[in-house]
Design a protein around this motif. Sequence first.
Motif, PDB file in Angstrom:
ATOM      1  N   LEU A  36      70.087  95.866  36.906  1.00  0.00           N
ATOM      2  CA  LEU A  36      69.886  96.645  38.300  1.00  0.00           C
ATOM      3  C   LEU A  36      68.623  97.196  38.405  1.00  0.00           C
ATOM      4  CD1 LEU A  36      73.378  98.425  38.005  1.00  0.00           C
ATOM      5  CD2 LEU A  36      72.790  96.192  39.080  1.00  0.00           C
ATOM      6  N   GLN A  37      68.353  97.327  39.516  1.00  0.00           N
ATOM      7  CA  GLN A  37      67.005  98.088  40.043  1.00  0.00           C
ATOM      8  C   GLN A  37      67.150  99.450  40.390  1.00  0.00           C
ATOM      9  OE1 GLN A  37      65.602  95.533  43.325  1.00  0.00           O
ATOM     10  NE2 GLN A  37      65.169  93.654  41.688  1.00  0.00           N
ATOM     11  N   GLY A  38      66.018 100.483  40.576  1.00  0.00           N
ATOM     12  CA  GLY A  38      66.369 101.636  41.119  1.00  0.00           C
ATOM     13  C   GLY A  38      67.156 102.485  40.149  1.00  0.00           C
ATOM     14  N   SER A  92      82.933 107.583  49.122  1.00  0.00           N
ATOM     15  CA  SER A  92      81.548 108.134  49.055  1.00  0.00           C
ATOM     16  C   SER A  92      80.762 107.232  48.136  1.00  0.00           C
ATOM     17  CB  SER A  92      81.713 109.350  48.452  1.00  0.00           C
ATOM     18  OG  SER A  92      82.395 109.384  47.172  1.00  0.00           O
ATOM     19  N   GLU A  93      81.268 106.295  47.595  1.00  0.00           N
ATOM     20  CA  GLU A  93      80.236 105.460  46.613  1.00  0.00           C
ATOM     21  C   GLU A  93      79.459 104.397  47.460  1.00  0.00           C
ATOM     22  OE1 GLU A  93      79.792 107.113  44.062  1.00  0.00           O
ATOM     23  OE2 GLU A  93      81.474 108.065  44.338  1.00  0.00           O
ATOM     24  N   THR A  94      78.334 103.936  47.117  1.00  0.00           N
ATOM     25  CA  THR A  94      77.559 102.985  47.766  1.00  0.00           C
ATOM     26  C   THR A  94      78.343 101.493  47.666  1.00  0.00           C
ATOM     27  OG1 THR A  94      75.504 103.940  46.879  1.00  0.00           O
ATOM     28  CG2 THR A  94      75.060 101.873  48.024  1.00  0.00           C
ATOM     29  N   LEU A  95      78.833 101.284  46.504  1.00  0.00           N
ATOM     30  CA  LEU A  95      79.223  99.992  46.367  1.00  0.00           C
ATOM     31  C   LEU A  95      80.420 100.006  45.322  1.00  0.00           C
ATOM     32  CD1 LEU A  95      78.349  97.091  47.192  1.00  0.00           C
ATOM     33  CD2 LEU A  95      77.038  96.949  44.809  1.00  0.00           C
ATOM     34  N   PHE A  96      81.213  98.997  45.582  1.00  0.00           N
ATOM     35  CA  PHE A  96      82.351  98.801  44.382  1.00  0.00           C
ATOM     36  C   PHE A  96      82.266  97.489  43.804  1.00  0.00           C
ATOM     37  CE2 PHE A  96      86.479  97.330  42.759  1.00  0.00           C
ATOM     38  CZ  PHE A  96      86.993  98.559  42.288  1.00  0.00           C
ATOM     39  N   TRP A  97      82.269  97.244  42.299  1.00  0.00           N
ATOM     40  CA  TRP A  97      82.068  96.050  41.582  1.00  0.00           C
ATOM     41  C   TRP A  97      83.447  95.606  40.905  1.00  0.00           C
ATOM     42  CZ3 TRP A  97      77.468  96.348  37.747  1.00  0.00           C
ATOM     43  CH2 TRP A  97      77.646  97.199  36.929  1.00  0.00           C
ATOM     44  N   PHE A  98      83.521  94.518  40.717  1.00  0.00           N
ATOM     45  CA  PHE A  98      84.899  93.824  40.021  1.00  0.00           C
ATOM     46  C   PHE A  98      84.617  92.447  39.290  1.00  0.00           C
ATOM     47  CE2 PHE A  98      89.196  91.966  40.556  1.00  0.00           C
ATOM     48  CZ  PHE A  98      89.851  93.243  40.180  1.00  0.00           C
ATOM     49  N   PRO A 146      75.469  87.457  33.618  1.00  0.00           N
ATOM     50  CA  PRO A 146      75.232  88.838  34.026  1.00  0.00           C
ATOM     51  C   PRO A 146      74.167  88.986  34.871  1.00  0.00           C
ATOM     52  CG  PRO A 146      76.051  88.865  31.669  1.00  0.00           C
ATOM     53  CD  PRO A 146      75.663  87.543  32.045  1.00  0.00           C
ATOM     54  N   GLU A 147      73.085  88.464  34.610  1.00  0.00           N
ATOM     55  CA  GLU A 147      71.795  88.788  35.494  1.00  0.00           C
ATOM     56  C   GLU A 147      71.988  88.289  36.904  1.00  0.00           C
ATOM     57  OE1 GLU A 147      67.138  87.284  35.601  1.00  0.00           O
ATOM     58  OE2 GLU A 147      68.321  86.599  34.066  1.00  0.00           O
ATOM     59  N   GLU A 148      72.953  87.064  37.237  1.00  0.00           N
ATOM     60  CA  GLU A 148      72.932  86.956  38.431  1.00  0.00           C
ATOM     61  C   GLU A 148      73.826  87.759  39.381  1.00  0.00           C
ATOM     62  OE1 GLU A 148      74.459  82.495  38.556  1.00  0.00           O
ATOM     63  OE2 GLU A 148      72.658  81.897  37.734  1.00  0.00           O
ATOM     64  N   ASN A 154      72.056  94.068  43.179  1.00  0.00           N
ATOM     65  CA  ASN A 154      70.818  94.800  43.819  1.00  0.00           C
ATOM     66  C   ASN A 154      70.648  94.212  45.334  1.00  0.00           C
ATOM     67  OD1 ASN A 154      69.650  95.841  41.539  1.00  0.00           O
ATOM     68  ND2 ASN A 154      69.013  93.783  40.620  1.00  0.00           N
ATOM     69  N   ARG A 155      70.879  93.023  45.689  1.00  0.00           N
ATOM     70  CA  ARG A 155      70.801  92.547  47.006  1.00  0.00           C
ATOM     71  C   ARG A 155      71.621  93.354  47.985  1.00  0.00           C
ATOM     72  NH1 ARG A 155      71.146  87.297  44.765  1.00  0.00           N
ATOM     73  NH2 ARG A 155      73.458  87.414  45.159  1.00  0.00           N
TER      74      ARG A 155
END
Length: 197
Positions: A36-38, A92-98, A146-148, A154-155
């Motif tokens: 992840l960036q930032g 309130s969160e920016t993104l959800f991942w699954f 995981p990198e992809e 990031n996108r």
Amino acid sequence: EELVSRLSGSIQTVLWVGHITRNKNVNFLLKAATHLQGNVQLLFVGPKGEEVFWKEVQELAREANQKTGGRVSVRFLGRIEDRAVLTSLYKSETLFWFASHFEGLGNVVLESLLCGTPVVTLPVKGIMRDVLQEPRDGEIVDTEKPEEFGNAVNRCLYERSFDRNDISRRAKSRFSSSVIEENHMRQLRHLVNASTA
């Protein structure tokens, strides 16, 4: 109240909700976190599973923090029983991942979309293609790397913009209880008619 307050500055927040078990593939997400960036804070909500896997997850969380020079931080918030608090987190969160290996439907993804939060997910045996039909709602990443997956996050964090009201509106139109009930009744009528023909 502390859980739902936004962090100041340019910190992005990514949410995950579930039972922290190997089947939920949390280890994959934490490996993706190193790409992840930032400045990103990862929030994991839910009870821990077996002790061996829990230790593995904690170690991966430490590695993600170290490998990113502290830019990525991980917080395990445990089980949250209060639905209002959990809803506030979703909103309130920016993104959800699954990234589950297997799911019946993936209710947490639906909950995220209903709250207007975009989702990045693995296909989960193709189930997510039925749930996340719109690119405007996030991204399905068909990968074992995981990198992809991290690059897709990031996108969505930095290159794409999402209309959270539209995400919520689309989800409510597709997944409201009345719509689901009508779909089930339509299928039931079709089956009854086919069996009597």
